[in-house]
Design a protein around this motif. Structure first.
Motif, PDB file in Angstrom:
ATOM      1  N   MET A   1      42.463  46.493  33.193  1.00 12.09           N
ATOM      2  CA  MET A   1      41.710  45.260  33.101  1.00 12.09           C
ATOM      3  C   MET A   1      42.505  44.057  33.588  1.00 12.09           C
ATOM      4  SD  MET A   1      38.641  45.302  31.926  1.00 12.09           S
ATOM      5  CE  MET A   1      37.540  45.534  30.611  1.00 12.09           C
ATOM      6  N   THR A   2      43.746  44.241  33.874  1.00 12.40           N
ATOM      7  CA  THR A   2      44.544  43.134  34.366  1.00 12.40           C
ATOM      8  C   THR A   2      44.546  43.088  35.885  1.00 12.40           C
ATOM      9  OG1 THR A   2      46.546  44.477  34.305  1.00 12.40           O
ATOM     10  CG2 THR A   2      46.045  43.146  32.353  1.00 12.40           C
ATOM     11  N   ASP A   3      43.725  43.907  36.478  1.00 11.47           N
ATOM     12  CA  ASP A   3      43.646  43.962  37.939  1.00 11.47           C
ATOM     13  C   ASP A   3      42.977  42.686  38.458  1.00 11.47           C
ATOM     14  OD1 ASP A   3      43.801  44.923  40.516  1.00 11.47           O
ATOM     15  OD2 ASP A   3      41.918  46.054  40.344  1.00 11.47           O
ATOM     16  N   PRO A   4      43.634  41.914  39.339  1.00 11.83           N
ATOM     17  CA  PRO A   4      43.042  40.673  39.836  1.00 11.83           C
ATOM     18  C   PRO A   4      41.794  40.916  40.692  1.00 11.83           C
ATOM     19  CG  PRO A   4      45.268  40.979  40.727  1.00 11.83           C
ATOM     20  CD  PRO A   4      44.996  42.101  39.811  1.00 11.83           C
ATOM     21  N   ASN A   5      41.701  42.098  41.300  1.00  9.19           N
ATOM     22  CA  ASN A   5      40.510  42.401  42.094  1.00  9.19           C
ATOM     23  C   ASN A   5      39.261  42.504  41.218  1.00  9.19           C
ATOM     24  OD1 ASN A   5      41.803  42.421  44.559  1.00  9.19           O
ATOM     25  ND2 ASN A   5      42.351  44.586  44.388  1.00  9.19           N
ATOM     26  N   PHE A   6      39.437  42.981  39.983  1.00  6.11           N
ATOM     27  CA  PHE A   6      38.307  43.072  39.058  1.00  6.11           C
ATOM     28  C   PHE A   6      37.736  41.687  38.762  1.00  6.11           C
ATOM     29  CE2 PHE A   6      36.860  42.893  34.623  1.00  6.11           C
ATOM     30  CZ  PHE A   6      35.763  43.738  34.705  1.00  6.11           C
ATOM     31  N   TYR A   7      38.621  40.759  38.452  1.00 10.12           N
ATOM     32  CA  TYR A   7      38.172  39.401  38.140  1.00 10.12           C
ATOM     33  C   TYR A   7      37.566  38.709  39.364  1.00 10.12           C
ATOM     34  CZ  TYR A   7      40.632  39.959  33.744  1.00 10.12           C
ATOM     35  OH  TYR A   7      41.055  40.414  32.527  1.00 10.12           O
ATOM     36  N   LEU A   8      38.137  38.973  40.510  1.00 13.99           N
ATOM     37  CA  LEU A   8      37.604  38.407  41.747  1.00 13.99           C
ATOM     38  C   LEU A   8      36.216  38.970  42.041  1.00 13.99           C
ATOM     39  CD1 LEU A   8      38.230  36.531  44.121  1.00 13.99           C
ATOM     40  CD2 LEU A   8      39.204  38.508  45.304  1.00 13.99           C
ATOM     41  N   THR A   9      36.038  40.262  41.821  1.00 17.38           N
ATOM     42  CA  THR A   9      34.733  40.898  42.040  1.00 17.38           C
ATOM     43  C   THR A   9      33.695  40.370  41.045  1.00 17.38           C
ATOM     44  OG1 THR A   9      35.851  42.897  42.803  1.00 17.38           O
ATOM     45  CG2 THR A   9      33.539  43.109  42.187  1.00 17.38           C
ATOM     46  N   MET A  10      34.070  40.232  39.789  1.00 17.33           N
ATOM     47  CA  MET A  10      33.150  39.732  38.770  1.00 17.33           C
ATOM     48  C   MET A  10      32.772  38.268  39.045  1.00 17.33           C
ATOM     49  SD  MET A  10      32.388  42.223  36.908  1.00 17.33           S
ATOM     50  CE  MET A  10      31.610  41.524  35.497  1.00 17.33           C
ATOM     51  N   ALA A  11      33.737  37.464  39.442  1.00 17.60           N
ATOM     52  CA  ALA A  11      33.458  36.062  39.734  1.00 17.60           C
ATOM     53  C   ALA A  11      32.541  35.924  40.942  1.00 17.60           C
ATOM     54  CB  ALA A  11      34.755  35.306  39.971  1.00 17.60           C
ATOM     55  N   SER A  12      32.779  36.723  41.967  1.00 17.26           N
ATOM     56  CA  SER A  12      31.927  36.645  43.160  1.00 17.26           C
ATOM     57  C   SER A  12      30.519  37.153  42.857  1.00 17.26           C
ATOM     58  CB  SER A  12      32.555  37.401  44.328  1.00 17.26           C
ATOM     59  OG  SER A  12      32.701  38.760  44.018  1.00 17.26           O
ATOM     60  N   ALA A  13      30.397  38.186  42.015  1.00 20.97           N
ATOM     61  CA  ALA A  13      29.068  38.691  41.633  1.00 20.97           C
ATOM     62  C   ALA A  13      28.320  37.651  40.802  1.00 20.97           C
ATOM     63  CB  ALA A  13      29.214  39.998  40.858  1.00 20.97           C
ATOM     64  N   ALA A  14      29.020  36.990  39.896  1.00 16.87           N
ATOM     65  CA  ALA A  14      28.398  35.950  39.083  1.00 16.87           C
ATOM     66  C   ALA A  14      27.968  34.779  39.958  1.00 16.87           C
ATOM     67  CB  ALA A  14      29.360  35.482  38.000  1.00 16.87           C
ATOM     68  N   LEU A  15      28.787  34.406  40.900  1.00 15.28           N
ATOM     69  CA  LEU A  15      28.441  33.313  41.805  1.00 15.28           C
ATOM     70  C   LEU A  15      27.248  33.675  42.677  1.00 15.28           C
ATOM     71  CD1 LEU A  15      29.248  30.485  42.725  1.00 15.28           C
ATOM     72  CD2 LEU A  15      30.734  31.548  44.421  1.00 15.28           C
ATOM     73  N   ALA A  16      27.196  34.907  43.146  1.00 17.06           N
ATOM     74  CA  ALA A  16      26.063  35.360  43.952  1.00 17.06           C
ATOM     75  C   ALA A  16      24.790  35.380  43.114  1.00 17.06           C
ATOM     76  CB  ALA A  16      26.346  36.737  44.533  1.00 17.06           C
TER      77      ALA A  16
END
Length: 82
Positions: free
Chosen positions: A1-16
């Motif tokens: 869960m500390t993977d920065p790609n996970f947070y980046l993917t979640m943030a981009s999905a939320a923004l979309a």
């Protein structure tokens, strides 16, 4: 869960998702405004952007004066002393 790609993917999905929801709400708002504009055109029976002139101050004063004269004439006709 500390993977920065996970947070980046979640943030981009939320923004979309937020962008899609905003677009849907904006489309609905424009449709509602178009409906109300059409209803107003139907009620007015003509061009909605047509200038409607309101009586100016002197015309309103004159109308009020005429109403007062009519009231006095009606009182005289009814036999009431003013």
């Amino acid at each position: 869960m500390t993977d920065p790609n996970f947070y980046l993917t979640m943030a981009s999905a939320a923004l979309a998702g937020l962008g899609m929801m905003t677009f849907a709400v904006l489309t609905g708002w424009r449709g509602w405004l178009a409906l109300k504009h059409q209803e107003l055109q139907q009620q007015s029976g003509g061009d909605l952007h047509q200038e409607r002139s309101l009586p100016n101050a002197s015309a309103r004063i004159e109308i009020a004066d005429l109403k007062e004269r009519i009231r006095k004439l009606e009182a005289i006709a009814a036999g009431v002393d003013l």
